[in-house]
Design a protein around this motif. Sequence first.
Motif, mmCIF file in Angstrom:
data_model
loop_
_atom_site.group_PDB
_atom_site.id
_atom_site.type_symbol
_atom_site.label_atom_id
_atom_site.label_comp_id
_atom_site.label_asym_id
_atom_site.label_seq_id
_atom_site.Cartn_x
_atom_site.Cartn_y
_atom_site.Cartn_z
ATOM 1 N N GLU A 195 0.802 -1.389 -0.049
ATOM 2 C CA GLU A 195 0.042 0.148 -0.001
ATOM 3 C C GLU A 195 0.701 1.417 0.008
ATOM 4 O OE1 GLU A 195 -2.862 -0.096 3.046
ATOM 5 O OE2 GLU A 195 -3.770 -1.888 2.479
ATOM 6 N N ASP B 14 -7.425 10.149 -3.198
ATOM 7 C CA ASP B 14 -6.419 8.825 -3.662
ATOM 8 C C ASP B 14 -5.929 9.011 -4.970
ATOM 9 O OD1 ASP B 14 -5.328 6.451 -3.926
ATOM 10 O OD2 ASP B 14 -7.103 5.256 -4.082
ATOM 11 N N THR C 297 -4.139 4.725 -6.230
ATOM 12 C CA THR C 297 -4.817 4.017 -7.248
ATOM 13 C C THR C 297 -4.979 4.379 -8.705
ATOM 14 O OG1 THR C 297 -6.351 3.336 -5.443
ATOM 15 C CG2 THR C 297 -7.030 2.856 -7.619
ATOM 16 N N ASP D 85 -3.248 2.689 -12.026
ATOM 17 C CA ASP D 85 -4.267 2.323 -13.100
ATOM 18 C C ASP D 85 -3.886 2.949 -14.622
ATOM 19 O OD1 ASP D 85 -5.446 0.462 -11.308
ATOM 20 O OD2 ASP D 85 -7.375 2.067 -10.886
#
Length: 369
Positions: free
Chosen positions: A82, A321, A324, A328
């Motif tokens: 993470e 965020d 992410t 992506d």
Amino acid sequence: MTADTAVTNPSRGGPTVGRVTTPSPLPDPVVRMPAPAPGSGGLVDRHGRTATDLRVSLTDRCNLRCSYCMPPEGLDWLPKVEQLTDDEVVRLVRIGVEQLGIEEVRFTGGEPLLRPGLPGIVAATTALLPRPEVSLTTNAVGLSRMAPALAAAGLDRLNVSLDTLDRERFKQLTHRDRLPDVLAGLKAAKEAGLTPVKVNTVLLKGINEDDAVPLLEYCLEHGYELRFIEQMPLDAHHAWTRAEMVTAEDILAKLSATHTLTPDVEERGAAPAERWLVDGTDLTVGVIASVTRSFCGACDRTRLTADGQIRNCLFAREESDLRTAMRDGASDQELADRWRIATLTKLPGHGIDDPSFLQPSRPMSAIGG
């Protein structure tokens, strides 16, 4: 507000009057609307403030257990998957500098010296154009070993957390016997040219209040800049209460008992510390009154957590965020736009005095100072 305090100053041999003048709180910002459209401009919020100071947390881990931050047993640390990688940290910092007008970058934690890639991250940041000012907040455990490498990487300066000069009290506060290492780290930082070396101190009622004057005199003697910080509601166990906090007024009263403090006339700008000149010299001491004299109206900060979340305020209860989206496949422009949009949600103030105030779920060690 001005207060005259009778002082007995041993260095002067007799009583003097210590005058402490409290500067007025920073004014509310002028609202400038509309905010820039996506794809252009810096990090402007809806209250007219522009964020140019980026605080980057490199880890939530720490090798001390300061009682106002985390419990003795530590916390549940972020899983490695993470956390941002070194390359991801550098990419987001680069976007901030090149596209969003970031002028200052400070690396924090947790304890950033625990990040193995720290010198490389610093070097990549100082190589950016336009070059930002790059600093570090640390507890200085291990700094005596790391200071030369950080200086070689281009680090400009650092802040060191130190709440007492008493070894037993240090153990009580941090649950670790590391005071000699911290003092050695301070010395190494100065010798490496990482100046001005600033010392951050939090006073706790009934524990280290009596350390205020010894810390000031130690810092004056060694050429460090001391900053007292009011304890904030950012402890992991949510035990903070305003009634038990050592306030800015308490701190100034303690210091003015032995030293004459005169307001520094230098423009404060967005700096959080109110500064005083000590005993008629050009040496200063600062107080960061985050709770009792907030400076939200002039805040110029944005924060990136170790797991890639944007926070607009230490006390924010919402995050945006970027990790992410980045993983992506988002482009630099898309990440910059997300950051701009996140900035628009910044509130006018932290709201600690509001009855509806709720302490953020993340403690300081997981947010970054």
